[in-house]
Design a protein around this motif. Structure first.
Motif, PDB file in Angstrom:
ATOM      1  N   PHE A 107       0.832  -1.208   0.000  1.00 45.68           N
ATOM      2  CA  PHE A 107       0.000   0.000   0.000  1.00 45.68           C
ATOM      3  C   PHE A 107       0.869   1.262   0.000  1.00 45.68           C
ATOM      4  O   PHE A 107       0.510   2.274   0.606  1.00 45.68           O
ATOM      5  N   PHE A 108       1.968   1.216  -0.679  1.00 52.17           N
ATOM      6  CA  PHE A 108       2.943   2.307  -0.638  1.00 52.17           C
ATOM      7  C   PHE A 108       2.366   3.610  -1.185  1.00 52.17           C
ATOM      8  O   PHE A 108       1.794   3.650  -2.279  1.00 52.17           O
ATOM      9  N   ASP A 109       2.503   4.678  -0.383  1.00 48.82           N
ATOM     10  CA  ASP A 109       2.180   6.048  -0.804  1.00 48.82           C
ATOM     11  C   ASP A 109       0.776   6.140  -1.413  1.00 48.82           C
ATOM     12  O   ASP A 109       0.595   6.464  -2.593  1.00 48.82           O
ATOM     13  N   ILE A 110      -0.219   5.889  -0.586  1.00 46.53           N
ATOM     14  CA  ILE A 110      -1.612   5.941  -1.049  1.00 46.53           C
ATOM     15  C   ILE A 110      -1.989   7.376  -1.408  1.00 46.53           C
ATOM     16  O   ILE A 110      -1.677   8.323  -0.693  1.00 46.53           O
ATOM     17  N   LYS A 111      -2.693   7.537  -2.514  1.00 42.66           N
ATOM     18  CA  LYS A 111      -3.106   8.860  -2.970  1.00 42.66           C
ATOM     19  C   LYS A 111      -4.260   9.380  -2.123  1.00 42.66           C
ATOM     20  O   LYS A 111      -5.043   8.614  -1.574  1.00 42.66           O
ATOM     21  N   LYS A 112      -4.380  10.703  -2.053  1.00 43.75           N
ATOM     22  CA  LYS A 112      -5.418  11.345  -1.246  1.00 43.75           C
ATOM     23  C   LYS A 112      -6.671  11.572  -2.079  1.00 43.75           C
ATOM     24  O   LYS A 112      -7.061  12.695  -2.383  1.00 43.75           O
ATOM     25  N   ASN A 113      -7.304  10.484  -2.490  1.00 49.05           N
ATOM     26  CA  ASN A 113      -8.578  10.558  -3.176  1.00 49.05           C
ATOM     27  C   ASN A 113      -9.491   9.480  -2.615  1.00 49.05           C
ATOM     28  O   ASN A 113      -9.139   8.805  -1.643  1.00 49.05           O
TER      29      ASN A 113
ATOM     30  N   SER B 239      -6.655   2.934   2.256  1.00 50.61           N
ATOM     31  CA  SER B 239      -6.216   3.186   3.632  1.00 50.61           C
ATOM     32  C   SER B 239      -6.951   2.278   4.611  1.00 50.61           C
ATOM     33  O   SER B 239      -6.353   1.721   5.534  1.00 50.61           O
ATOM     34  N   ILE B 240      -8.262   2.141   4.408  1.00 50.20           N
ATOM     35  CA  ILE B 240      -9.049   1.252   5.269  1.00 50.20           C
ATOM     36  C   ILE B 240      -8.573  -0.188   5.108  1.00 50.20           C
ATOM     37  O   ILE B 240      -8.455  -0.934   6.095  1.00 50.20           O
ATOM     38  N   ALA B 241      -8.287  -0.589   3.866  1.00 49.38           N
ATOM     39  CA  ALA B 241      -7.793  -1.952   3.632  1.00 49.38           C
ATOM     40  C   ALA B 241      -6.449  -2.168   4.300  1.00 49.38           C
ATOM     41  O   ALA B 241      -6.190  -3.235   4.887  1.00 49.38           O
TER      42      ALA B 241
ATOM     43  N   HIS C 260       4.584   5.591   7.661  1.00 48.63           N
ATOM     44  CA  HIS C 260       5.177   6.479   6.671  1.00 48.63           C
ATOM     45  C   HIS C 260       5.276   5.827   5.287  1.00 48.63           C
ATOM     46  O   HIS C 260       5.269   6.533   4.272  1.00 48.63           O
ATOM     47  N   LEU C 261       5.391   4.501   5.234  1.00 46.95           N
ATOM     48  CA  LEU C 261       5.378   3.836   3.935  1.00 46.95           C
ATOM     49  C   LEU C 261       4.027   3.990   3.246  1.00 46.95           C
ATOM     50  O   LEU C 261       3.941   4.279   2.048  1.00 46.95           O
ATOM     51  N   VAL C 262       2.970   3.786   4.005  1.00 50.23           N
ATOM     52  CA  VAL C 262       1.627   3.904   3.434  1.00 50.23           C
ATOM     53  C   VAL C 262       1.284   5.362   3.155  1.00 50.23           C
ATOM     54  O   VAL C 262       0.586   5.678   2.196  1.00 50.23           O
ATOM     55  N   GLY C 263       1.785   6.266   3.980  1.00 52.55           N
ATOM     56  CA  GLY C 263       1.475   7.676   3.809  1.00 52.55           C
ATOM     57  C   GLY C 263       0.196   8.077   4.500  1.00 52.55           C
ATOM     58  O   GLY C 263      -0.622   8.820   3.933  1.00 52.55           O
ATOM     59  N   PHE C 264       0.000   7.582   5.733  1.00 52.43           N
ATOM     60  CA  PHE C 264      -1.168   7.988   6.498  1.00 52.43           C
ATOM     61  C   PHE C 264      -1.107   9.484   6.796  1.00 52.43           C
ATOM     62  O   PHE C 264      -0.071  10.120   6.668  1.00 52.43           O
ATOM     63  N   ARG C 265      -2.206  10.033   7.268  1.00 56.12           N
ATOM     64  CA  ARG C 265      -2.354  11.473   7.431  1.00 56.12           C
ATOM     65  C   ARG C 265      -1.322  12.044   8.395  1.00 56.12           C
ATOM     66  O   ARG C 265      -0.960  11.415   9.392  1.00 56.12           O
ATOM     67  N   ALA C 266      -0.871  13.249   8.088  1.00 52.18           N
ATOM     68  CA  ALA C 266       0.051  13.948   8.981  1.00 52.18           C
ATOM     69  C   ALA C 266      -0.737  14.538  10.151  1.00 52.18           C
ATOM     70  O   ALA C 266      -1.819  15.080   9.970  1.00 52.18           O
ATOM     71  N   GLY C 267      -0.197  14.416  11.343  1.00 54.94           N
ATOM     72  CA  GLY C 267      -0.856  14.958  12.525  1.00 54.94           C
ATOM     73  C   GLY C 267      -1.645  13.946  13.321  1.00 54.94           C
ATOM     74  O   GLY C 267      -2.135  14.262  14.409  1.00 54.94           O
ATOM     75  N   GLY C 268      -1.799  12.731  12.814  1.00 60.06           N
ATOM     76  CA  GLY C 268      -2.571  11.729  13.542  1.00 60.06           C
ATOM     77  C   GLY C 268      -1.713  10.662  14.192  1.00 60.06           C
ATOM     78  O   GLY C 268      -2.211   9.619  14.612  1.00 60.06           O
ATOM     79  N   GLN C 269      -0.391  10.937  14.309  1.00 59.59           N
ATOM     80  CA  GLN C 269       0.514   9.902  14.804  1.00 59.59           C
ATOM     81  C   GLN C 269       0.267   9.553  16.265  1.00 59.59           C
ATOM     82  O   GLN C 269       0.355   8.385  16.653  1.00 59.59           O
TER      83      GLN C 269
END
Length: 314
Positions: free
Chosen positions: A30-36, A43-45, A111-120
């Protein structure tokens, strides 16, 4: 108890290495998921499969507890400590390992998947609780069953049911009423819900409606001057709704589908207001819900047998 766990590499080292390897593979998948919208689904998967990774060390937690059962019986009979003290010691001695495993999974996956910034922060906290609760569940099976085979079998069965009924593979609305109790009592459901909420809540996703509507004669704009629209499809989106179930958006989608399939013809409705009134009447009286053929005819065609005027005749 902490030293016992630390000196057992088959338990601690295997747990860390498996978690690191599995999360790394998921991160590459799931590397670098797009924000759409599609990225939100991915992301859910990714979170679903990451939750499933926690099951692997849960199965490993069964073995050392059963191996130490003879020591527990001896010390409990001699009065050195009680069974409750042993259980609590086992529970709290695992906390450093839970934290270390959480940090490993977060550092690789987030960070590999690219989850949202600020939710760590919440992600780490929720993942720590997930590690602790899932491992404790495996330890409970080890303490309540007579042998290793029974504990592993019961743990495997519970995991299969939990994964199927956690709301990802089968939504709660699609579950039979008799299984809803299992959905609400499912530990994995709350883990998935907490992590997904942290990722999706407050995010904005753009929907390209033009991409959802197939081109009509190589055009993506519906135009009344188009010579033939038969066989094409359209999707109707209305404010605050999506075309599912029997809401106005879903009925509008079906109405557009019928109009496009009908092709060219003569419009007997003289005014634009009358056409709007007809459509509004059909939507309010659920004339465009399944079965559409029956409901559409009932709303618009006079029944010769009953001579009852259809609701949208006027």
């Amino acid at each position: 108890q902490f030293l016992v766990q630390w000196r057992n590499p088959s338990y601690s080292l295997m747990r860390m290495s498996v978690s690191a390897g599995a999360t790394f593979l998921l991160g590459l998948l799931f590397f670098d998921i797009k924000k759409n919208v599609q990225g939100a689904v991915f992301s859910i998967a990714a979170i679903f499969f990451m939750t499933f990774v926690l099951v692997i060390p849960m199965q490993a937690a069964v073995i050392p507890l059963i191996e130490d059962r003879a020591v527990l019986y001896r010390e409990a009979v001699s009065g050195t400590y009680s069974r409750l003290t042993y259980g609590l010691g086992q529970l709290f001695a695992d906390i450093p390992f839970h934290f270390l495993n959480t940090v490993i999974m977060y550092a690789i996956m987030y960070h590999l998947v690219g989850f949202r910034a600020g939710g760590q922060g919440y992600f780490i906290f929720m993942l720590f609780l997930a590690n602790w609760s899932v491992m404790s569940l495996g330890q409970m099976f080890a303490l309540l069953t007579p042998n290793e085979e029974t504990a592993n079998g019961l743990a495997g069965l519970s995991v299969i049911l939990s994964v199927c009924l956690m709301g990802f593979l089968i939504s709660s609305s699609a579950m039979p009423d008799g299984w809803l109790w299992a959905y609400h009592a499912n530990l994995f459901r709350y883990i998935l819900q907490g992590l997904v909420t942290n990722e999706i809540s407050g995010q904005f996703y753009n929907v390209d409606v033009g991409a959802l509507i197939p081109p009509i004669n190589n055009r993506t704009v519906l135009d009344s001057s188009e010579p033939s629209l038969a066989g094409n499809k359209a999707i109707a989106f209305m404010p605050g709704s999506i075309p599912e179930g029997d809401n106005y958006a879903a009925q509008g989608t079906r109405f557009l589908g019928l109009a496009l399939r009908a092709g060219e013809g003569e419009n007997t409705i003289d005014s634009h207001d009358d056409l709007i009134g007809l459509i509004d009447c059909m939507f309010q009286n659920t004339c465009m819900v399944e079965p559409i053929s029956t409901n559409f005819i009932k709303c618009n065609v006079l029944d010769d047998d009953s001579m009852v005027s259809p609701v949208c005749a006027d």
